[in-house]
Design an enzyme around this catalytic site. Sequence first.
Site, PDB file in Angstrom:
ATOM      1  NE  ARG A  49      -3.108   4.316  -0.523  1.00  0.00           N
ATOM      2  CZ  ARG A  49      -4.043   4.588  -1.182  1.00  0.00           C
ATOM      3  NH1 ARG A  49      -4.478   5.531  -2.006  1.00  0.00           N
ATOM      4  NH2 ARG A  49      -5.056   3.879  -0.826  1.00  0.00           N
ATOM      5  N   GLY A  50      -2.970   1.360  -3.269  1.00  0.00           N
ATOM      6  CA  GLY A  50      -4.602   1.283  -3.415  1.00  0.00           C
ATOM      7  C   GLY A  50      -4.683  -0.207  -4.194  1.00  0.00           C
ATOM      8  NE  ARG A  86       1.460  -2.574  -0.119  1.00  0.00           N
ATOM      9  CZ  ARG A  86       0.714  -1.515   0.465  1.00  0.00           C
ATOM     10  NH1 ARG A  86       0.230  -0.902  -0.288  1.00  0.00           N
ATOM     11  NH2 ARG A  86       0.453  -1.701   1.635  1.00  0.00           N
ATOM     12  CD  GLN A 187      -2.658   4.857   3.687  1.00  0.00           C
ATOM     13  OE1 GLN A 187      -2.413   5.192   4.962  1.00  0.00           O
ATOM     14  NE2 GLN A 187      -1.769   3.930   3.494  1.00  0.00           N
ATOM     15  CG  ASP A 228      -5.902  -3.809   0.688  1.00  0.00           C
ATOM     16  OD1 ASP A 228      -6.594  -3.115   1.290  1.00  0.00           O
ATOM     17  OD2 ASP A 228      -5.109  -3.333  -0.490  1.00  0.00           O
TER      18      ASP A 228
HETATM   19  O1  MRU Z   1      -1.764   0.521   1.916  1.00  0.00           O
HETATM   20  P1  MRU Z   1      -2.481   1.182   0.902  1.00  0.00           P
HETATM   21  O2  MRU Z   1      -2.744   2.406   0.967  1.00  0.00           O
HETATM   22  O3  MRU Z   1      -2.352   0.627  -0.486  1.00  0.00           O
HETATM   23  O4  MRU Z   1      -4.206   0.543   1.736  1.00  0.00           O
HETATM   24  C1  MRU Z   1      -5.174   0.760   0.865  1.00  0.00           C
HETATM   25  C2  MRU Z   1      -6.584   0.015   1.488  1.00  0.00           C
HETATM   26  O5  MRU Z   1      -6.433  -0.292   2.410  1.00  0.00           O
HETATM   27  C3  MRU Z   1      -7.689   0.434   0.431  1.00  0.00           C
HETATM   28  O6  MRU Z   1      -8.846   0.845   1.478  1.00  0.00           O
HETATM   29  C4  MRU Z   1      -7.978  -0.910  -0.235  1.00  0.00           C
HETATM   30  O7  MRU Z   1      -6.713  -0.894  -1.103  1.00  0.00           O
HETATM   31  C5  MRU Z   1      -8.900  -0.246  -1.362  1.00  0.00           C
HETATM   32  S1  MRU Z   1      -8.516   0.876  -2.373  1.00  0.00           S
HETATM   33  C6  MRU Z   1     -10.010   0.994  -3.642  1.00  0.00           C
END
Ligand code: MRU
Length: 340
Positions: A49-50, A86, A187, A228
């Site tokens: 993730r991220g 995603r 998270q 994102d």
């Molecule tokens: O659903 P996730 O855990 O992938 O969401 C992650 C986020 O919203 C983070 O803030 C974003 O991806 C930036 S990570 C450097």
Amino acid sequence: MQTLKTTSLEVRDNQLWILDQQALPQQKNWLPAHSVTQLIDHIHALRVRGAPLIGLSASLLLALLAEQGQTRAELAQALEHLRAARPTAVNLMNNLDRMKVALAQPAFVTALTDEAWRLVQEDKQLCDAIAEAGCTRIKPGSQLLTHCNTGGLATAGVGTALGVIARAHQQGWIKNVWVDETRPLLQGGRLTAWELGELAIPCTLITDSMAASLMARGEVDAVWVGADRIAANGDVANKIGTYSLAVLAHYHQIPFYVAAPHTTLDRHCPDGAAIPIEQRAASEVTGVAGSFGSVQWAPETARVFNPAFDVTPAALISGWILDTGVVTPDQVQSGFFQPQ
Ligand code: MRU
């Protein structure tokens, strides 16, 4: 491919491995991500993730599949499947666009390997540059609030918002980091609290609903989050709950910063309303599951709304901290993020 190790990705024996971010912090399990099906499954389950990490994992896998002898047509199909894994984080699409150019080269195997490798090395540099730029906005003795996880787990480098915080900590400027637990998938509680602990950065875990009262008490100097996708008008999609923090910060006149690499910028997306928002399973809201087991507290029949992200309007953002430097609201209003 050469061996590679970041906080949450590994290439060894010409295969991709991922650190299972759903099992952290209780367990540190490295899982195989050897096929497109396996990686997409990890991405759906948020084991990977991220925004930056998703793009890098997909690029590395494509390169490894090319080295294992997949044809150009098979790789083109794999690329499109990965692209759809995603929908919100644009780093995935941006990285795969670059891999697509490499795939069109006559010597596509080498080109894909080189490009995936370059993307990983670049991401590390981007994180360092964001940390450098972000530090200019942090004052000594700061209490900062962060949401979700934006650290080394989510990138190949030191992270985005969390990278800034870590760099400021090295300067001795961080009094405390308020870590939003980040419902529904936690998270913040599971990953950010763990990463900050590993870095010995003073932090305090809160539930998302506690931010307002902390701000009212004057105990938050700034909010730092990742992104994102950044639209051309400066609107930002990030983990659900980010928008509420921005509204709260605005009301309490607290700066609200978004830290992200330029790979998170989508100049062709006019505004936040055009960003696709991923909707996720009801079970994530009706209960919780992890390496600790699973529990459901809501009635099975409960109707659930579970968007993974929300959009923060540009008007609520005090600064966009990119690898290229700090972008101000005036610059954004003058079209800084518009197509060039
Ligand atoms: O659903 P996730 O855990 O992938 O969401 C992650 C986020 O919203 C983070 O803030 C974003 O991806 C930036 S990570 C450097």
